[in-house]
Design an enzyme around this catalytic site. Structure first.
Site, PDB file in Angstrom:
ATOM      1  N   ASP A 136       0.803  -1.210   0.000  1.00 56.68           N
ATOM      2  CA  ASP A 136       0.000   0.000   0.000  1.00 56.68           C
ATOM      3  C   ASP A 136       0.852   1.284   0.000  1.00 56.68           C
ATOM      4  OD1 ASP A 136      -1.843   1.943   0.669  1.00 56.68           O
ATOM      5  OD2 ASP A 136      -1.997   1.328   2.774  1.00 56.68           O
ATOM      6  N   SER A 181       2.611  -7.807  -0.833  1.00 56.57           N
ATOM      7  CA  SER A 181       2.383  -7.545   0.597  1.00 56.57           C
ATOM      8  C   SER A 181       1.766  -8.772   1.237  1.00 56.57           C
ATOM      9  CB  SER A 181       1.425  -6.360   0.771  1.00 56.57           C
ATOM     10  OG  SER A 181       0.975  -6.303   2.105  1.00 56.57           O
ATOM     11  N   ASP A 183      -0.056  -8.621   3.749  1.00 54.74           N
ATOM     12  CA  ASP A 183      -1.249  -8.197   4.501  1.00 54.74           C
ATOM     13  C   ASP A 183      -2.569  -8.388   3.746  1.00 54.74           C
ATOM     14  OD1 ASP A 183       0.638  -7.412   6.320  1.00 54.74           O
ATOM     15  OD2 ASP A 183       0.527  -5.279   5.852  1.00 54.74           O
TER      16      ASP A 183
HETATM   17  O1  F6P Z   1       3.252  -4.739   5.698  1.00 51.77           O
HETATM   18  C1  F6P Z   1       3.839  -5.936   5.988  1.00 51.77           C
HETATM   19  C2  F6P Z   1       4.149  -6.077   7.455  1.00 51.77           C
HETATM   20  O2  F6P Z   1       4.738  -7.340   7.665  1.00 51.77           O
HETATM   21  C3  F6P Z   1       2.975  -5.843   8.384  1.00 51.77           C
HETATM   22  O3  F6P Z   1       2.161  -6.974   8.498  1.00 51.77           O
HETATM   23  C4  F6P Z   1       3.685  -5.488   9.659  1.00 51.77           C
HETATM   24  O4  F6P Z   1       2.887  -4.643  10.450  1.00 51.77           O
HETATM   25  C5  F6P Z   1       4.884  -4.720   9.187  1.00 51.77           C
HETATM   26  O5  F6P Z   1       5.094  -5.109   7.852  1.00 51.77           O
HETATM   27  C6  F6P Z   1       6.129  -4.967   9.980  1.00 51.77           C
HETATM   28  O6  F6P Z   1       7.109  -4.134   9.476  1.00 51.77           O
HETATM   29  P1  F6P Z   1       8.636  -4.239   9.827  1.00 51.77           P
HETATM   30  O7  F6P Z   1       9.190  -5.460   9.163  1.00 51.77           O
HETATM   31  O8  F6P Z   1       9.219  -2.985   9.281  1.00 51.77           O
HETATM   32  O9  F6P Z   1       8.733  -4.373  11.309  1.00 51.77           O
END
Ligand code: F6P
Length: 398
Positions: A136, A181, A183
């Protein structure tokens, strides 16, 4: 002739390498198999890390294999961010987790200066078409970049960094988005690349948890990723037969969710269940839109039901690792469609996001997909949860 670059951005996801592979191979095939190639043969490049916002030189003709040195000359590729790639460079990329191009949640690109540098670097390298694979945030960034492009080009011209000729040649940027993604939080597509693999990982983890939970007759609160989207939690709940699920799109309607949850779990226990699984999305909210934390759920289950309860946060185990079959097929089909969309792009056509709806690979205007995705967050903050559900993927509606 088009010169195409592909990059991965934002949080990594399984299947991103298959996107790069497909874009590179489709680009080369489409460039070489026509009498009048619209793409420059062997001119595909991929961009590493935050490559295109750095002001670095293009290493002419390098082929990157291991990320550190050119396998032909052995020269170091350190600090080379825009790398030319050929057919063999992406061989076997299907099955590799994460992204071999590297990725970043670029802060520089969020600034106008960062985007100006990015535009300059692309023009300098003669790149006029960009395939961006990210979530996103990355596709929102791509959409801003697309909209700003003409003014970035004028600014570069005013600053004397590019010639009049270049300003004319690069008058518009062909850009296409592929949604990578875990998500599954992008509207206007049924599935994002990496979400099936992450869901699979969660299911495996819950299967493992279940046997120990059952042995000890324990309760487990499993926290899953998804940022502001409950898709992983919802579908993991359905696939594992969880006792209770918390997702941001459908928060509890009253303050008495603790009693409701305990009543349901007690009922399951009364009919002989020895284990309890509660899945909580990391973005889960209560009726006042305050976060619901796994630790709090654990305390409720221990105190109100006397259950021996543990919390398991699956974290990045959900994101890494080899892509499942669907996360190889989807990016391959979408990568080919992305190259077609770029080849057909004109100044009058919108920039597309490649999606999948009802098992068909589709193109939707990037700007609309980004807008609709943002409306989900708006609907949640306005407590219009029916709307939030309706703007998400089909599983929320069913
Ligand atoms: O957007 C993917 C994601 O894995 C989300 O599910 C999670 O909130 C975030 O990224 C975690 O981000 P990072 O790897 O920067 O901690």
């Amino acid at each position: 002739r088009m010169k195409l670059a592909v990059l991965t951005s934002g949080g990594d996801s399984a299947g991103m390498n298959a996107v790069v592979r497909a874009v590179v191979k489709a680009g080369i095939l489409k460039a070489t198999k026509t009498d009048k190639p619209a793409l420059s043969p062997h001119q595909n490049v991929r961009i590493r890390d935050e490559g295109f916002v750095h002001n670095l030189r293009f290493g002419d003709g390098e082929l990157l294999r291991d990320g550190t040195s050119d396998h032909h000359t052995g020269r170091s590729l350190k600090n080379r961010y825009i790398v030319r790639v050929g057919w063999d460079d992406v061989r076997g990329w299907f099955g590799v987790g994460g992204t071999l191009c590297g990725t970043a949640r670029s802060t520089a690109f969020r600034t106008p200066e960062g985007r100006l540098t990015a535009a300059y670097n692309l023009i300098k390298e003669g790149i006029d078409a960009l395939a961006v694979c990210g979530g996103d945030g990355s596709l929102t960034g791509a959409d801003v970049f697309r909209a700003e492009w003409p003014s970035l080009v004028s600014k570069l011209r005013e600053q004397g960094k590019i010639t009049d000729e270049q300003a004319k040649t690069y008058g518009y940027l062909k850009i296409v988005g592929l949604v990578g993604s875990i998500d599954n939080d992008m509207s206007m597509t049924d599935m994002t690349i990496g979400a099936p693999t992450a869901l699979h990982r969660i299911c495996e983890a819950i299967d493992n948890i279940e046997s120990t939970a059952s042995s000890h007759s324990r309760a487990f609160v499993v926290e899953v990723m998804g940022r502001h989207c409950g898709w992983l939690a919802l579908l993991a709940g359905v696939s594992s037969g969880a006792d209770f699920i918390f997702i941001p799109e459908r928060p509890p309607t009253t303050d008495s969710w603790e009693e409701e949850m305990c009543k349901m779990i007690q009922r399951h226990r009364d009919i002989g269940k020895r284990k309890t699984i509660v899945i909580v999305a990391e973005g889960a909210l209560d009726k006042d839109l305050k976060p619901i934390y796994a630790e709090h759920i654990k305390d409720v289950l221990s105190e109100k039901l006397g259950l021996d309860t543990r919390v398991t946060t699956l974290g990045h185990t959900q994101r890494g690792g080899r892509p499942c079959a669907f996360d190889r097929i989807l990016p391959t089909l979408q990568g080919v469609e992305a190259v077609d969309a770029l080849l057909e792009a004109t100044p009058d056509t919108p920039s597309y996001m490649i999606g999948v709806q009802e098992h068909k690979i589709i193109r939707v205007p990037l700007v609309e997909a980004v807008k609709m995705t943002h409306s989900v967050s708006e609907a949640i903050s306005n407590k219009d949860f029916d709307k939030a559900m309706s703007l998400r993927n089909p599983e929320f509606r069913e």
